[in-house]
Write a protein that holds these residues in place. Structure first.
Motif, PDB file in Angstrom:
ATOM      1  N   CYS A 111      -5.046  -5.579  -7.174  1.00 55.04           N
ATOM      2  CA  CYS A 111      -6.466  -5.556  -6.842  1.00 55.04           C
ATOM      3  C   CYS A 111      -6.707  -6.054  -5.418  1.00 55.04           C
ATOM      4  N   VAL A 112      -6.057  -7.149  -5.042  1.00 56.21           N
ATOM      5  CA  VAL A 112      -6.209  -7.695  -3.694  1.00 56.21           C
ATOM      6  C   VAL A 112      -5.636  -6.721  -2.659  1.00 56.21           C
ATOM      7  N   ASP A 113      -4.525  -6.083  -2.982  1.00 51.63           N
ATOM      8  CA  ASP A 113      -3.942  -5.096  -2.077  1.00 51.63           C
ATOM      9  C   ASP A 113      -4.894  -3.941  -1.833  1.00 51.63           C
ATOM     10  N   ARG A 114      -5.569  -3.482  -2.883  1.00 52.00           N
ATOM     11  CA  ARG A 114      -6.563  -2.410  -2.736  1.00 52.00           C
ATOM     12  C   ARG A 114      -7.746  -2.878  -1.895  1.00 52.00           C
ATOM     13  N   LEU A 115      -8.141  -4.124  -2.109  1.00 43.61           N
ATOM     14  CA  LEU A 115      -9.236  -4.686  -1.311  1.00 43.61           C
ATOM     15  C   LEU A 115      -8.892  -4.677   0.175  1.00 43.61           C
ATOM     16  N   LEU A 116      -7.704  -5.158   0.507  1.00 38.29           N
ATOM     17  CA  LEU A 116      -7.289  -5.191   1.905  1.00 38.29           C
ATOM     18  C   LEU A 116      -7.182  -3.791   2.487  1.00 38.29           C
ATOM     19  N   ALA A 117      -6.689  -2.843   1.701  1.00 40.67           N
ATOM     20  CA  ALA A 117      -6.518  -1.475   2.189  1.00 40.67           C
ATOM     21  C   ALA A 117      -7.851  -0.799   2.469  1.00 40.67           C
ATOM     22  N   VAL A 118      -8.861  -1.102   1.671  1.00 40.13           N
ATOM     23  CA  VAL A 118     -10.158  -0.441   1.813  1.00 40.13           C
ATOM     24  C   VAL A 118     -11.085  -1.185   2.761  1.00 40.13           C
ATOM     25  N   VAL A 119     -11.140  -2.507   2.641  1.00 37.88           N
ATOM     26  CA  VAL A 119     -12.101  -3.284   3.423  1.00 37.88           C
ATOM     27  C   VAL A 119     -11.542  -3.694   4.781  1.00 37.88           C
ATOM     28  N   TYR A 120     -10.231  -4.013   4.830  1.00 37.89           N
ATOM     29  CA  TYR A 120      -9.617  -4.447   6.086  1.00 37.89           C
ATOM     30  C   TYR A 120      -8.364  -3.623   6.379  1.00 37.89           C
ATOM     31  N   PRO A 121      -8.500  -2.317   6.581  1.00 33.29           N
ATOM     32  CA  PRO A 121      -7.319  -1.453   6.729  1.00 33.29           C
ATOM     33  C   PRO A 121      -6.481  -1.746   7.966  1.00 33.29           C
ATOM     34  N   LEU A 122      -7.098  -2.201   9.055  1.00 33.40           N
ATOM     35  CA  LEU A 122      -6.355  -2.470  10.285  1.00 33.40           C
ATOM     36  C   LEU A 122      -5.802  -3.882  10.320  1.00 33.40           C
TER      37      LEU A 122
END
Length: 300
Positions: A111-122
């Motif tokens: 879930c946290v990995d998805r959050l980082l990928a979507v909200v903070y991709p760079l």
């Protein structure tokens, strides 16, 4: 695990034990091939260079460890006897507890990995690496093992002091020093999942253009919804039964319910790789372009 229904007659107890044996047997029959196939697909067809794949491999291993312990539960509830001795009972019990604990952590990592990928991709690219994922997974297993050792020692003492001769169903309850560990862990992981779900939902609603297909949002959010369902339906009830005495008569039934989670985790793998990763690239690209445009404007 405790038997709180010592006053029920033999017929009711026999019917309930038969139902438990059927549930555990069904979970074994369905969960073993599903998780074995899922693990094979994850290792063979998907690159373990992504943190998401690493966490899912470990989640599949956790589910398989649970599944291979269930046949002995089927035997116990079907026959009412335990031929393997106290240590086997202890470690089979630990495998079940490991599944709830490790699964809740790995699902939260996903879930946290998805959050980082979507909200903070760079900004998250240096953090979201397979190396960091493997290190995190190793720490999780080490942590779970250390908890197991402490619980196993207490469990063994309880069996000797109370002269118990059966497994899984004890006349008295344990008062382990780690009694509240699992409820606190599950509540903490659930809170993190709720926050991640809210942030990702807000980000998708704000950043995806009107021309984006509706099913993009649906496929992205489906993973988060499934994660929340895992906690609220499978992990939370059996954890609450440890705290609230009024829940304890249904403890074994809640264990049966919790074991079903290993049959649904393969759906998480399917939607994540078959739907989410394809859509995720579009989301990451869109968000990256927006952030790059913002940086260029700031430096202009």
């Amino acid at each position: 695990m405790c038997n709180f229904n010592v006053t029920e007659n033999g017929t009711e107890l026999g019917m309930r034990n038969t139902a438990y044996a059927l549930v555990f047997g069904s979970v074994t029959t369905l969960g073993l091939p599903l998780n074995a196939l899922s693990l094979w697909i994850l290792l063979r067809r998907h690159s373990l260079k992504s943190p998401n794949a690493v966490f899912m491999v470990n989640l599949a291993v956790s589910d398989l460890l649970l599944v291979i312990s269930l046949p002995m539960r089927v035997y116990f509830y079907a026959t009412g006897t335990w031929p393997l001795g106290p240590m086997a009972c202890i470690w089979i019990t630990m495998l079940f507890r490991n599944n709830i604990r490790s699964s809740s952590i790995f699902i939260t990592f996903i879930c946290v990995d998805r959050l980082l990928a979507v909200v903070y991709p760079l900004r998250s690219r240096r953090v979201r690496t397979s190396s960091n994922a493997w290190k995190s997974a190793a720490l999780v297993w080490l942590f779970v093992l250390l908890v197991n050792i402490q619980e196993s020692v207490h469990f063994s003492r309880f069996l000797k002091e109370n002269n118990e001769t059966t497994c899984f169903e004890f006349r008295r309850c344990q008062t382990s020093p780690l009694r509240y560990f699992q409820p606190v862990l599950v509540f903490t992981m659930l809170a993190i999942n709720v926050v991640c779900t809210a942030l990702v939902s807000w980000t998708l609603h704000r950043h995806l253009s009107d021309s984006a297909r509706v099913d993009n949002k649906v496929n992205v959010m489906l993973i988060f919804v499934m994660n929340l369902m895992m906690f609220t339906v499978f992990f939370l009830p059996v954890s609450l039964a440890v705290i609230f005495k009024s829940w304890r008569p249904a403890f074994t039934a809640l264990i049966c319910l919790a074991s079903v989670n290993c049959c649904l985790d393969p759906l998480l793998y399917y939607f994540s790789f078959d739907g989410f990763w394809r859509r995720k690239e579009d989301v990451d690209t869109s968000l990256s372009r927006q952030q790059l445009n913002t940086v260029q404007k700031d430096h202009a």
